[in-house]
Design a protein around this motif. Sequence first.
Motif, PDB file in Angstrom:
ATOM      1  N   MET A 340       6.742 -19.355   7.434  1.00 19.16           N
ATOM      2  CA  MET A 340       6.700 -18.007   7.988  1.00 19.16           C
ATOM      3  C   MET A 340       7.791 -17.126   7.384  1.00 19.16           C
ATOM      4  O   MET A 340       7.530 -15.979   6.974  1.00 19.16           O
ATOM      5  CB  MET A 340       6.841 -18.069   9.508  1.00 19.16           C
ATOM      6  N   ALA A 341       9.020 -17.669   7.297  1.00 21.82           N
ATOM      7  CA  ALA A 341      10.128 -16.883   6.761  1.00 21.82           C
ATOM      8  C   ALA A 341       9.886 -16.521   5.302  1.00 21.82           C
ATOM      9  O   ALA A 341      10.107 -15.373   4.885  1.00 21.82           O
ATOM     10  CB  ALA A 341      11.433 -17.659   6.921  1.00 21.82           C
ATOM     11  N   VAL A 342       9.407 -17.491   4.495  1.00 27.75           N
ATOM     12  CA  VAL A 342       9.163 -17.223   3.075  1.00 27.75           C
ATOM     13  C   VAL A 342       7.986 -16.275   2.910  1.00 27.75           C
ATOM     14  O   VAL A 342       7.991 -15.399   2.022  1.00 27.75           O
ATOM     15  CB  VAL A 342       8.926 -18.547   2.319  1.00 27.75           C
ATOM     16  N   ALA A 343       6.967 -16.401   3.768  1.00 27.53           N
ATOM     17  CA  ALA A 343       5.835 -15.473   3.690  1.00 27.53           C
ATOM     18  C   ALA A 343       6.294 -14.043   3.959  1.00 27.53           C
ATOM     19  O   ALA A 343       5.863 -13.090   3.284  1.00 27.53           O
ATOM     20  CB  ALA A 343       4.760 -15.893   4.697  1.00 27.53           C
ATOM     21  N   GLN A 344       7.202 -13.869   4.928  1.00 27.71           N
ATOM     22  CA  GLN A 344       7.720 -12.539   5.224  1.00 27.71           C
ATOM     23  C   GLN A 344       8.533 -11.987   4.052  1.00 27.71           C
ATOM     24  O   GLN A 344       8.441 -10.803   3.731  1.00 27.71           O
ATOM     25  CB  GLN A 344       8.570 -12.586   6.493  1.00 27.71           C
ATOM     26  N   ILE A 345       9.315 -12.865   3.393  1.00 29.09           N
ATOM     27  CA  ILE A 345      10.134 -12.368   2.290  1.00 29.09           C
ATOM     28  C   ILE A 345       9.266 -12.036   1.085  1.00 29.09           C
ATOM     29  O   ILE A 345       9.549 -11.080   0.347  1.00 29.09           O
ATOM     30  CB  ILE A 345      11.250 -13.372   1.940  1.00 29.09           C
ATOM     31  N   LEU A 346       8.175 -12.773   0.870  1.00 28.00           N
ATOM     32  CA  LEU A 346       7.258 -12.443  -0.228  1.00 28.00           C
ATOM     33  C   LEU A 346       6.544 -11.125   0.063  1.00 28.00           C
ATOM     34  O   LEU A 346       6.332 -10.309  -0.846  1.00 28.00           O
ATOM     35  CB  LEU A 346       6.244 -13.583  -0.426  1.00 28.00           C
ATOM     36  N   ALA A 347       6.182 -10.928   1.325  1.00 25.15           N
ATOM     37  CA  ALA A 347       5.567  -9.649   1.699  1.00 25.15           C
ATOM     38  C   ALA A 347       6.565  -8.508   1.521  1.00 25.15           C
ATOM     39  O   ALA A 347       6.201  -7.409   1.063  1.00 25.15           O
ATOM     40  CB  ALA A 347       5.078  -9.713   3.153  1.00 25.15           C
ATOM     41  N   TYR A 348       7.819  -8.744   1.872  1.00 22.17           N
ATOM     42  CA  TYR A 348       8.871  -7.730   1.701  1.00 22.17           C
ATOM     43  C   TYR A 348       9.031  -7.382   0.225  1.00 22.17           C
ATOM     44  O   TYR A 348       9.175  -6.194  -0.135  1.00 22.17           O
ATOM     45  CB  TYR A 348      10.175  -8.250   2.284  1.00 22.17           C
ATOM     46  N   VAL A 349       8.997  -8.418  -0.669  1.00 23.05           N
ATOM     47  CA  VAL A 349       9.116  -8.174  -2.121  1.00 23.05           C
ATOM     48  C   VAL A 349       7.944  -7.345  -2.614  1.00 23.05           C
ATOM     49  O   VAL A 349       8.107  -6.415  -3.423  1.00 23.05           O
ATOM     50  CB  VAL A 349       9.204  -9.513  -2.873  1.00 23.05           C
ATOM     51  N   PHE A 350       6.737  -7.644  -2.128  1.00 25.21           N
ATOM     52  CA  PHE A 350       5.565  -6.877  -2.539  1.00 25.21           C
ATOM     53  C   PHE A 350       5.690  -5.414  -2.100  1.00 25.21           C
ATOM     54  O   PHE A 350       5.408  -4.482  -2.888  1.00 25.21           O
ATOM     55  CB  PHE A 350       4.307  -7.511  -1.935  1.00 25.21           C
ATOM     56  N   GLN A 351       6.133  -5.204  -0.847  1.00 30.92           N
ATOM     57  CA  GLN A 351       6.302  -3.835  -0.341  1.00 30.92           C
ATOM     58  C   GLN A 351       7.395  -3.099  -1.123  1.00 30.92           C
ATOM     59  O   GLN A 351       7.291  -1.889  -1.365  1.00 30.92           O
ATOM     60  CB  GLN A 351       6.640  -3.870   1.149  1.00 30.92           C
ATOM     61  N   LEU A 352       8.442  -3.858  -1.529  1.00 33.41           N
ATOM     62  CA  LEU A 352       9.532  -3.246  -2.293  1.00 33.41           C
ATOM     63  C   LEU A 352       9.023  -2.769  -3.650  1.00 33.41           C
ATOM     64  O   LEU A 352       9.415  -1.689  -4.138  1.00 33.41           O
ATOM     65  CB  LEU A 352      10.665  -4.257  -2.457  1.00 33.41           C
ATOM     66  N   LYS A 353       8.164  -3.550  -4.275  1.00 34.88           N
ATOM     67  CA  LYS A 353       7.595  -3.143  -5.560  1.00 34.88           C
ATOM     68  C   LYS A 353       6.694  -1.914  -5.377  1.00 34.88           C
ATOM     69  O   LYS A 353       6.688  -1.014  -6.230  1.00 34.88           O
ATOM     70  CB  LYS A 353       6.796  -4.294  -6.170  1.00 34.88           C
ATOM     71  N   GLN A 354       5.956  -1.865  -4.278  1.00 36.09           N
ATOM     72  CA  GLN A 354       5.113  -0.704  -4.004  1.00 36.09           C
ATOM     73  C   GLN A 354       5.967   0.535  -3.768  1.00 36.09           C
ATOM     74  O   GLN A 354       5.610   1.650  -4.209  1.00 36.09           O
ATOM     75  CB  GLN A 354       4.253  -0.970  -2.758  1.00 36.09           C
ATOM     76  N   PHE A 355       7.101   0.358  -3.125  1.00 31.94           N
ATOM     77  CA  PHE A 355       8.011   1.482  -2.894  1.00 31.94           C
ATOM     78  C   PHE A 355       8.544   2.026  -4.223  1.00 31.94           C
ATOM     79  O   PHE A 355       8.635   3.245  -4.419  1.00 31.94           O
ATOM     80  CB  PHE A 355       9.170   1.048  -1.996  1.00 31.94           C
ATOM     81  N   ARG A 356       8.902   1.133  -5.138  1.00 32.00           N
ATOM     82  CA  ARG A 356       9.427   1.575  -6.432  1.00 32.00           C
ATOM     83  C   ARG A 356       8.365   2.308  -7.248  1.00 32.00           C
ATOM     84  O   ARG A 356       8.692   3.129  -8.095  1.00 32.00           O
ATOM     85  CB  ARG A 356       9.953   0.373  -7.207  1.00 32.00           C
ATOM     86  N   ARG A 357       7.105   2.028  -6.982  1.00 30.07           N
ATOM     87  CA  ARG A 357       6.032   2.752  -7.663  1.00 30.07           C
ATOM     88  C   ARG A 357       5.640   4.022  -6.911  1.00 30.07           C
ATOM     89  O   ARG A 357       4.669   4.686  -7.277  1.00 30.07           O
ATOM     90  CB  ARG A 357       4.798   1.833  -7.788  1.00 30.07           C
ATOM     91  N   ARG A 358       6.394   4.241  -5.808  1.00 28.04           N
ATOM     92  CA  ARG A 358       6.143   5.436  -4.988  1.00 28.04           C
ATOM     93  C   ARG A 358       4.739   5.424  -4.369  1.00 28.04           C
ATOM     94  O   ARG A 358       4.102   6.435  -4.221  1.00 28.04           O
ATOM     95  CB  ARG A 358       6.333   6.703  -5.810  1.00 28.04           C
ATOM     96  N   VAL A 359       4.330   4.187  -4.037  1.00 25.94           N
ATOM     97  CA  VAL A 359       3.022   4.051  -3.401  1.00 25.94           C
ATOM     98  C   VAL A 359       3.171   3.983  -1.885  1.00 25.94           C
ATOM     99  O   VAL A 359       2.296   4.428  -1.146  1.00 25.94           O
ATOM    100  CB  VAL A 359       2.297   2.786  -3.921  1.00 25.94           C
TER     101      VAL A 359
END
Length: 378
Positions: A340-359
Amino acid sequence: MAEDNDSSQEKTEEPTPRRLEKAKEEGQVPRSKELTTAAILMMGTGGLLISGAHIADTMTRIMRSSFALPRAAMYDTHEMGLYMANAAVLAIEALAPLMIFLFIASVAGSIALGGWLLSAKALAPKFSRLNPIKGLGRMFSLKSLVELGKAIAKVTVVLFFAIIILRSQTESLLGLSNQAVIPAMGHATQILGWSFFFLSCTMLLIVAVDVPFQIYDHQKNLKMTKQEIKDEFKDTEGKPEVKSKVRQLQREMSQRRMLQDVPQADVVITNPTHYSVALRYKPETDSAPILLAKGGDQIALKIREIANANDVEIVEAPPLARSVYYHSEIGEEIPSGLYMAVAQILAYVFQLKQFRRRVSPRPEMPDFPIPDDLRRDD
């Protein structure tokens, strides 16, 4: 020191498996000449008793045909060659079973003690045997004394049983004078054959003493000193300093392979200064997140450096980094309690990449759930 000198130590230790293997490679195995001799004598006399009549009949036919040659054949070299060839074939056919028996006995008697052995080292010449001083030492050694005792014992035992056998056959031997020549010869041959067979069996008494002695003498010669065992252990297992160097090289190679996998990671979780762990999760190939690399202090800094150079996302999550570091092995899946913890951190990384693309907007760092049994506070 005297303790370090093999020559000053008594050989009190049993030979190690390596010592026994090396001795066998050099052709040093227990052998009993008496066992081989007894086997050949018994098999030879047994073979004569079984096939003696056939051999005698064949030899009689050969002699009759040889003394009954036509006059013309004696002056024809071609005819004489044919007669000789025919006689040789008959003799070989008659003697072949006995020769086979003797061959089997010689081989079986040789390998019965010590097993089958073919060693080139045993056949190599040893010039040390030409040393007269060592030769005198062998002449007056315990083994030579035992060989002398065996020779005397053989003569005594064989002579003793020969007298007993002859006395038991006295009546039969005296009765031969009342028989015709041809039957008497056959009867005498039978008496001598069985007498010689029983006399050969008496060699088993010598064998019963010689075989245990040969095994004891072989083991005694292979015994080792304590220093020899220590030296063998060092040669086999390696000296401590060499083993330490090998382990160091293995660790360095393992670390290099581990660091080469860091660019394939999806995220690097840090302590942030003491620990770093690199995780990969590919849904198409991985059933759970895989730990690619982990390290502390300098290795942790190296993992972060490689991650930065390869655009791998680095996330500071000290409790999760410590838990993965202590409860996961490189190349293996993380514990199920950390899914669960690693799944949340992978989701956080994905959202962080989307933020950097201004999505999408900037995500907030989640509070990673870690079970109490997997939590590490140091």
